[in-house]
Design a protein around this motif. Sequence first.
Motif, PDB file in Angstrom:
ATOM      1  N   ASP A 129     -48.349  72.685 -19.314  1.00 36.21           N
ATOM      2  CA  ASP A 129     -49.242  72.797 -20.458  1.00 36.21           C
ATOM      3  C   ASP A 129     -48.908  74.083 -21.203  1.00 36.21           C
ATOM      4  OD1 ASP A 129     -51.214  72.692 -22.314  1.00 36.21           O
ATOM      5  OD2 ASP A 129     -52.894  72.698 -20.907  1.00 36.21           O
ATOM      6  N   PHE A 130     -48.087  73.947 -22.280  1.00 35.54           N
ATOM      7  CA  PHE A 130     -47.644  75.136 -23.010  1.00 35.54           C
ATOM      8  C   PHE A 130     -48.741  75.685 -23.908  1.00 35.54           C
ATOM      9  CE2 PHE A 130     -43.766  72.827 -21.975  1.00 35.54           C
ATOM     10  CZ  PHE A 130     -43.005  73.829 -21.398  1.00 35.54           C
ATOM     11  N   LYS A 131     -49.751  74.863 -24.246  1.00 38.62           N
ATOM     12  CA  LYS A 131     -50.844  75.377 -25.054  1.00 38.62           C
ATOM     13  C   LYS A 131     -51.656  76.421 -24.291  1.00 38.62           C
ATOM     14  CE  LYS A 131     -51.368  71.263 -27.951  1.00 38.62           C
ATOM     15  NZ  LYS A 131     -52.292  70.185 -28.400  1.00 38.62           N
ATOM     16  N   SER A 132     -51.924  76.141 -23.023  1.00 43.36           N
ATOM     17  CA  SER A 132     -52.679  77.085 -22.197  1.00 43.36           C
ATOM     18  C   SER A 132     -51.779  77.965 -21.344  1.00 43.36           C
ATOM     19  CB  SER A 132     -53.653  76.325 -21.294  1.00 43.36           C
ATOM     20  OG  SER A 132     -52.942  75.431 -20.445  1.00 43.36           O
ATOM     21  N   SER A 133     -50.449  77.804 -21.490  1.00 47.20           N
ATOM     22  CA  SER A 133     -49.464  78.608 -20.733  1.00 47.20           C
ATOM     23  C   SER A 133     -49.714  78.498 -19.234  1.00 47.20           C
ATOM     24  CB  SER A 133     -49.502  80.073 -21.181  1.00 47.20           C
ATOM     25  OG  SER A 133     -49.167  80.177 -22.553  1.00 47.20           O
ATOM     26  N   ALA A 134     -49.828  77.259 -18.765  1.00 47.53           N
ATOM     27  CA  ALA A 134     -50.081  77.041 -17.343  1.00 47.53           C
ATOM     28  C   ALA A 134     -49.400  75.754 -16.903  1.00 47.53           C
ATOM     29  CB  ALA A 134     -51.583  76.968 -17.068  1.00 47.53           C
ATOM     30  N   VAL A 135     -49.213  75.640 -15.585  1.00 43.71           N
ATOM     31  CA  VAL A 135     -48.710  74.413 -14.983  1.00 43.71           C
ATOM     32  C   VAL A 135     -49.823  73.860 -14.097  1.00 43.71           C
ATOM     33  CG1 VAL A 135     -47.635  75.728 -13.114  1.00 43.71           C
ATOM     34  CG2 VAL A 135     -46.931  73.375 -13.535  1.00 43.71           C
ATOM     35  N   ASN A 136     -50.120  72.581 -14.266  1.00 42.74           N
ATOM     36  CA  ASN A 136     -51.202  71.930 -13.535  1.00 42.74           C
ATOM     37  C   ASN A 136     -50.616  71.029 -12.453  1.00 42.74           C
ATOM     38  OD1 ASN A 136     -53.175  73.053 -15.337  1.00 42.74           O
ATOM     39  ND2 ASN A 136     -52.648  71.463 -16.811  1.00 42.74           N
ATOM     40  N   LEU A 137     -50.996  71.273 -11.205  1.00 39.73           N
ATOM     41  CA  LEU A 137     -50.533  70.492 -10.069  1.00 39.73           C
ATOM     42  C   LEU A 137     -51.675  69.629  -9.546  1.00 39.73           C
ATOM     43  CD1 LEU A 137     -49.247  73.689  -9.651  1.00 39.73           C
ATOM     44  CD2 LEU A 137     -47.786  72.313  -8.174  1.00 39.73           C
ATOM     45  N   SER A 138     -51.307  68.436  -9.086  1.00 41.96           N
ATOM     46  CA  SER A 138     -52.307  67.499  -8.579  1.00 41.96           C
ATOM     47  C   SER A 138     -51.836  66.932  -7.242  1.00 41.96           C
ATOM     48  CB  SER A 138     -52.547  66.370  -9.578  1.00 41.96           C
ATOM     49  OG  SER A 138     -53.474  65.435  -9.073  1.00 41.96           O
ATOM     50  N   CYS A 139     -52.734  66.931  -6.268  1.00 43.79           N
ATOM     51  CA  CYS A 139     -52.447  66.403  -4.935  1.00 43.79           C
ATOM     52  C   CYS A 139     -53.107  65.021  -4.844  1.00 43.79           C
ATOM     53  CB  CYS A 139     -52.990  67.350  -3.876  1.00 43.79           C
ATOM     54  SG  CYS A 139     -52.464  66.969  -2.194  1.00 43.79           S
ATOM     55  N   TYR A 140     -52.296  63.993  -5.032  1.00 45.71           N
ATOM     56  CA  TYR A 140     -52.841  62.636  -5.109  1.00 45.71           C
ATOM     57  C   TYR A 140     -52.878  61.987  -3.735  1.00 45.71           C
ATOM     58  CZ  TYR A 140     -53.241  57.680  -6.105  1.00 45.71           C
ATOM     59  OH  TYR A 140     -53.653  56.375  -6.106  1.00 45.71           O
ATOM     60  N   VAL A 141     -54.033  61.354  -3.446  1.00 49.82           N
ATOM     61  CA  VAL A 141     -54.199  60.566  -2.230  1.00 49.82           C
ATOM     62  C   VAL A 141     -55.094  59.385  -2.581  1.00 49.82           C
ATOM     63  CG1 VAL A 141     -56.229  61.821  -1.391  1.00 49.82           C
ATOM     64  CG2 VAL A 141     -54.691  60.704   0.251  1.00 49.82           C
ATOM     65  N   ALA A 142     -54.924  58.282  -1.872  1.00 47.07           N
ATOM     66  CA  ALA A 142     -55.596  57.033  -2.245  1.00 47.07           C
ATOM     67  C   ALA A 142     -57.119  57.174  -2.229  1.00 47.07           C
ATOM     68  CB  ALA A 142     -55.141  55.909  -1.312  1.00 47.07           C
ATOM     69  N   ASN A 143     -57.695  57.698  -1.167  1.00 45.40           N
ATOM     70  CA  ASN A 143     -59.152  57.804  -1.048  1.00 45.40           C
ATOM     71  C   ASN A 143     -59.522  59.249  -0.736  1.00 45.40           C
ATOM     72  OD1 ASN A 143     -61.859  57.273  -0.792  1.00 45.40           O
ATOM     73  ND2 ASN A 143     -61.691  56.308   1.229  1.00 45.40           N
TER      74      ASN A 143
ATOM     75  N   LEU B  17     -52.835  79.392   0.184  1.00 45.23           N
ATOM     76  CA  LEU B  17     -53.743  79.925  -0.830  1.00 45.23           C
ATOM     77  C   LEU B  17     -55.168  79.620  -0.368  1.00 45.23           C
ATOM     78  CD1 LEU B  17     -51.846  78.664  -4.021  1.00 45.23           C
ATOM     79  CD2 LEU B  17     -51.679  80.895  -2.916  1.00 45.23           C
ATOM     80  N   THR B  18     -55.759  80.580   0.315  1.00 44.72           N
ATOM     81  CA  THR B  18     -57.047  80.345   0.980  1.00 44.72           C
ATOM     82  C   THR B  18     -58.171  80.040  -0.009  1.00 44.72           C
ATOM     83  OG1 THR B  18     -57.439  82.740   0.976  1.00 44.72           O
ATOM     84  CG2 THR B  18     -56.436  81.788   2.947  1.00 44.72           C
ATOM     85  N   ALA B  19     -58.070  80.533  -1.232  1.00 41.11           N
ATOM     86  CA  ALA B  19     -59.145  80.318  -2.202  1.00 41.11           C
ATOM     87  C   ALA B  19     -59.056  78.954  -2.881  1.00 41.11           C
ATOM     88  CB  ALA B  19     -59.121  81.420  -3.267  1.00 41.11           C
ATOM     89  N   GLU B  20     -57.977  78.213  -2.679  1.00 39.87           N
ATOM     90  CA  GLU B  20     -57.782  76.932  -3.355  1.00 39.87           C
ATOM     91  C   GLU B  20     -58.038  75.788  -2.378  1.00 39.87           C
ATOM     92  OE1 GLU B  20     -57.405  76.745  -6.482  1.00 39.87           O
ATOM     93  OE2 GLU B  20     -56.983  78.859  -6.886  1.00 39.87           O
ATOM     94  N   THR B  21     -59.152  75.072  -2.586  1.00 39.17           N
ATOM     95  CA  THR B  21     -59.507  73.930  -1.731  1.00 39.17           C
ATOM     96  C   THR B  21     -59.796  72.669  -2.539  1.00 39.17           C
ATOM     97  OG1 THR B  21     -61.814  74.649  -1.725  1.00 39.17           O
ATOM     98  CG2 THR B  21     -60.431  75.431   0.087  1.00 39.17           C
ATOM     99  N   ARG B  22     -59.406  72.680  -3.820  1.00 42.43           N
ATOM    100  CA  ARG B  22     -59.647  71.508  -4.662  1.00 42.43           C
ATOM    101  C   ARG B  22     -58.400  70.629  -4.723  1.00 42.43           C
ATOM    102  NH1 ARG B  22     -61.527  74.020 -10.194  1.00 42.43           N
ATOM    103  NH2 ARG B  22     -59.631  75.229  -9.728  1.00 42.43           N
ATOM    104  N   GLN B  23     -58.584  69.454  -5.294  1.00 45.07           N
ATOM    105  CA  GLN B  23     -57.474  68.505  -5.381  1.00 45.07           C
ATOM    106  C   GLN B  23     -56.458  68.914  -6.448  1.00 45.07           C
ATOM    107  OE1 GLN B  23     -58.799  64.484  -5.905  1.00 45.07           O
ATOM    108  NE2 GLN B  23     -56.756  63.580  -5.610  1.00 45.07           N
ATOM    109  N   GLN B  24     -56.894  69.698  -7.446  1.00 40.05           N
ATOM    110  CA  GLN B  24     -56.002  70.177  -8.494  1.00 40.05           C
ATOM    111  C   GLN B  24     -55.821  71.684  -8.385  1.00 40.05           C
ATOM    112  OE1 GLN B  24     -58.562  67.980  -9.359  1.00 40.05           O
ATOM    113  NE2 GLN B  24     -57.178  66.216  -9.475  1.00 40.05           N
TER     114      GLN B  24
END
Length: 333
Positions: A130-144, A159-166
């Motif tokens: 995302d060049f507008k926000s100058s960031a790269v967005n990662l997603s951890c996809y799983v079925a359920n 990264l202990t502070a990161e526990t979300r899917q994105q």
Amino acid sequence: MLWFVATLGVIIGFSFINLSAADEDTCELYAAVGQSVTLPFVYNELKSTYVLRWTHNSTIIFYKQGLISIGKSTDITSTGSLMLKNLQLSNAGSYQAKLLYPNGTLAKEWTGRLCLMEKVSKPKLTYNCDFKSSAVNLSCYVANPHGLVFSWELDEKTLTAETRQQLSISLAQLKGERDFTCSVENKISKEKSDTVSPICKNPSPPALLCFTSKPVVAVFIGGAGLIVFLFTIIIILCCRHGCNKTEMRSTDNGELRMVSVRKREAEHIRLEYETMHPSDCPPLVPEPSPRSCYESVSQPEAETENKQQLLSTTAERRQPSPVPKPRTKSPKT
């Protein structure tokens, strides 16, 4: 006063109900479908004279008092634990074990709840820049993803502070090659994704042409060659047309000259004939030329020849006719 006591009693009753429901929903053990599990009941001084009973949701599934009357010997360990094999969803629920001495008094008791869950699948890690926000967005996809725990690693560091899917990382942190992985887990299993190294480059400005330079140059060269070829053909056709026109003009001039010469010869012959035979034959009239059509084209020459013809005819008329000589009589003999 009575109304207050009744209300307080209802509240306390609902509190006990909620606590019991919470106890029922609490799982001490977790297992996956298809796995085997041993319920943790351990009594090291277990003897054959003791009474051992196991229940599942208040149903007796194993009973032994000297001899085994319900269940199999392979279902129990030497310490009295219950072994469950090839678990199915129907095996989930509440389990209770009671061990009694031969006189009927309680030696040991255990109660627990078993919950069954599916194993998590391997997650798929994707990203977008995302060049507008100058960031790269990662997603951890799983079925359920419901009820699962996510975790992230950057260059094999958690990264202990990161526990979300994105996960969102600024482009400034992507200097050089950075390796990302994500993991997903539940109570019974854990899976880790493949390593991904995001590459984000600023998009180049749109090209003016939709084609590469080589095809464009080839098209220009072909067009220029075609133009030169057509121009050469036009020049050749023009030259040929000019030559043909010149030849036709020279041919016409030659034919006109031949007509003039022939007319002069015919006139000269006519004059000589009239001189030699003035009264015998009418004056000769020149025959029309096979190229008489050209006489109308060359009007000056025709007019000149007509004038010469009139002058010669007038001169002839003015000349005196020859006087016949007198006949001489021959002498008679």
